[in-house]
Motif scaffolding. Sequence first.
Motif, PDB file in Angstrom:
ATOM      1  N   TYR A   1      -1.553  -5.686  17.308  1.00 60.10           N
ATOM      2  CA  TYR A   1      -0.248  -5.128  17.657  1.00 60.10           C
ATOM      3  C   TYR A   1      -0.259  -4.912  19.171  1.00 60.10           C
ATOM      4  CZ  TYR A   1      -0.660  -4.416  12.699  1.00 60.10           C
ATOM      5  OH  TYR A   1      -0.894  -4.628  11.361  1.00 60.10           O
TER       6      TYR A   1
ATOM      7  N   SER B   1      -2.347   5.033   6.439  1.00 64.56           N
ATOM      8  CA  SER B   1      -3.322   5.785   7.230  1.00 64.56           C
ATOM      9  C   SER B   1      -4.162   6.600   6.277  1.00 64.56           C
ATOM     10  CB  SER B   1      -2.634   6.724   8.226  1.00 64.56           C
ATOM     11  OG  SER B   1      -1.904   6.018   9.203  1.00 64.56           O
TER      12      SER B   1
ATOM     13  N   ARG C   1       2.798   4.490   5.940  1.00 64.67           N
ATOM     14  CA  ARG C   1       3.492   4.470   7.228  1.00 64.67           C
ATOM     15  C   ARG C   1       4.783   3.651   7.181  1.00 64.67           C
ATOM     16  NH1 ARG C   1       0.797   1.966  11.061  1.00 64.67           N
ATOM     17  NH2 ARG C   1      -0.886   1.092   9.815  1.00 64.67           N
TER      18      ARG C   1
ATOM     19  N   PHE D   1       1.552  -0.603   5.111  1.00 67.75           N
ATOM     20  CA  PHE D   1       0.759  -0.057   6.208  1.00 67.75           C
ATOM     21  C   PHE D   1       0.458   1.401   5.904  1.00 67.75           C
ATOM     22  CE2 PHE D   1       3.228  -3.571   7.864  1.00 67.75           C
ATOM     23  CZ  PHE D   1       2.249  -4.308   8.535  1.00 67.75           C
TER      24      PHE D   1
ATOM     25  N   ARG E   1      -5.688   3.885  10.803  1.00 66.76           N
ATOM     26  CA  ARG E   1      -4.669   2.975  10.297  1.00 66.76           C
ATOM     27  C   ARG E   1      -5.260   1.703   9.722  1.00 66.76           C
ATOM     28  NH1 ARG E   1      -1.305   3.365  15.894  1.00 66.76           N
ATOM     29  NH2 ARG E   1      -3.446   3.033  16.587  1.00 66.76           N
ATOM     30  N   PHE E   2      -4.671   1.245   8.618  1.00 65.40           N
ATOM     31  CA  PHE E   2      -5.076  -0.015   8.013  1.00 65.40           C
ATOM     32  C   PHE E   2      -3.909  -0.512   7.174  1.00 65.40           C
ATOM     33  CE2 PHE E   2      -6.077   3.343   5.081  1.00 65.40           C
ATOM     34  CZ  PHE E   2      -5.920   2.837   3.810  1.00 65.40           C
ATOM     35  N   ALA E   3      -4.048  -1.717   6.632  1.00 66.21           N
ATOM     36  CA  ALA E   3      -2.997  -2.272   5.797  1.00 66.21           C
ATOM     37  C   ALA E   3      -3.620  -2.831   4.518  1.00 66.21           C
ATOM     38  CB  ALA E   3      -2.240  -3.378   6.528  1.00 66.21           C
TER      39      ALA E   3
ATOM     40  N   GLY F   1      -5.715  -4.141  13.707  1.00 60.05           N
ATOM     41  CA  GLY F   1      -5.716  -3.507  12.397  1.00 60.05           C
ATOM     42  C   GLY F   1      -6.213  -4.445  11.318  1.00 60.05           C
TER      43      GLY F   1
ATOM     44  N   CYS G   1      -0.448  -3.971  -4.763  1.00 63.56           N
ATOM     45  CA  CYS G   1      -0.155  -3.212  -3.555  1.00 63.56           C
ATOM     46  C   CYS G   1       0.512  -1.873  -3.859  1.00 63.56           C
ATOM     47  CB  CYS G   1       0.732  -4.058  -2.645  1.00 63.56           C
ATOM     48  SG  CYS G   1       1.011  -3.342  -1.019  1.00 63.56           S
TER      49      CYS G   1
ATOM     50  N   TYR H   1      -6.425  -5.809   7.355  1.00 57.79           N
ATOM     51  CA  TYR H   1      -5.740  -5.867   6.066  1.00 57.79           C
ATOM     52  C   TYR H   1      -6.817  -6.018   4.985  1.00 57.79           C
ATOM     53  CZ  TYR H   1      -1.016  -6.939   7.934  1.00 57.79           C
ATOM     54  OH  TYR H   1       0.205  -6.912   8.558  1.00 57.79           O
TER      55      TYR H   1
ATOM     56  N   GLU I   1      -4.930  -8.230  12.424  1.00 54.61           N
ATOM     57  CA  GLU I   1      -3.660  -8.338  13.140  1.00 54.61           C
ATOM     58  C   GLU I   1      -3.705  -7.485  14.398  1.00 54.61           C
ATOM     59  OE1 GLU I   1       0.373  -9.213  11.175  1.00 54.61           O
ATOM     60  OE2 GLU I   1       0.258  -7.013  11.265  1.00 54.61           O
TER      61      GLU I   1
ATOM     62  N   MET J   1       2.870  -6.188   0.919  1.00 48.81           N
ATOM     63  CA  MET J   1       1.975  -5.463   1.819  1.00 48.81           C
ATOM     64  C   MET J   1       2.521  -4.092   2.184  1.00 48.81           C
ATOM     65  SD  MET J   1       2.700  -7.519   5.399  1.00 48.81           S
ATOM     66  CE  MET J   1       2.303  -9.088   4.644  1.00 48.81           C
TER      67      MET J   1
END
Length: 252
Positions: free
Chosen positions: A141, A238, A222, A236, A244-246, A199, A207, A201, A139, A234
């Motif tokens: 941003y 760190s 986050r 988000f 950062r990742f998801a 980023g 989850c 996923y 994704e 989902m």
Amino acid sequence: MLTTQFLPGSPCWVDLGSSDLEASASFYSGLFGWRFEPAMEGYGLWQIGGDTVAAVGSVMEEGTGPAWMIYFQTLDCDETVKAAELAAGTVRSRPFDIEGQGRMAQLTDPAGADFALWQPGGTRGLDLVNAPGSLAWAELYTPDLDDARAFYRSVFGWRFTDMDMGDFTYPVAYPADGDGELSMAGLARLESGGPAHWGPYFEVPDCDTVVAMCQELGGTARGPVETVPRVGRMAFLSDPHGARFAVITSTT
């Protein structure tokens, strides 16, 4: 959905630039059950059952911090770099060969989001995607969705469709070749004024459990865990060094 067919323009590799390889290996192994396998000095592979799902290397670029990098497949790294420059992208690293494995370059789009190119040789890409613990989505941003569409269409020939999300539409990217089942990335408007970025996923079985584990291991949530209809649950995150990742538990 992602696939290991790795059509030109599709995500084919993901690695973490880390300020502490040992600490990163410990965090992600605890979070996803990854096994760390050294590949060369300062760089290693994360695997599940012998399949490579991600990689990690020491942060090399001056002035950059820990971050995940997404690589997109190209049949000609040099020509894709030229296309990116013509579309007002910036070249951070000119194409170079990794002996026996492939050819790569590192770029930045006009909004400031970093990404990389991979021209396959001995290594085509990741061994596993979409399965628990592996890359499931990419994704971007970015502050201007129209500008992003134009840039990546010029560089990779991506096709886009708009997914109706109720209050907004979500642009979904497809490789120039392939059918409508091979969606691979999405564009999200950056509202916070922070830096534009790509980023990853990662698919997970649960989850909420992974979010709790992330915090126990020293990472950060986050935002709250969210359920997106027709997509999945989902969050988000760190890691302890700020990368950062998801994570997502996809709707089946």
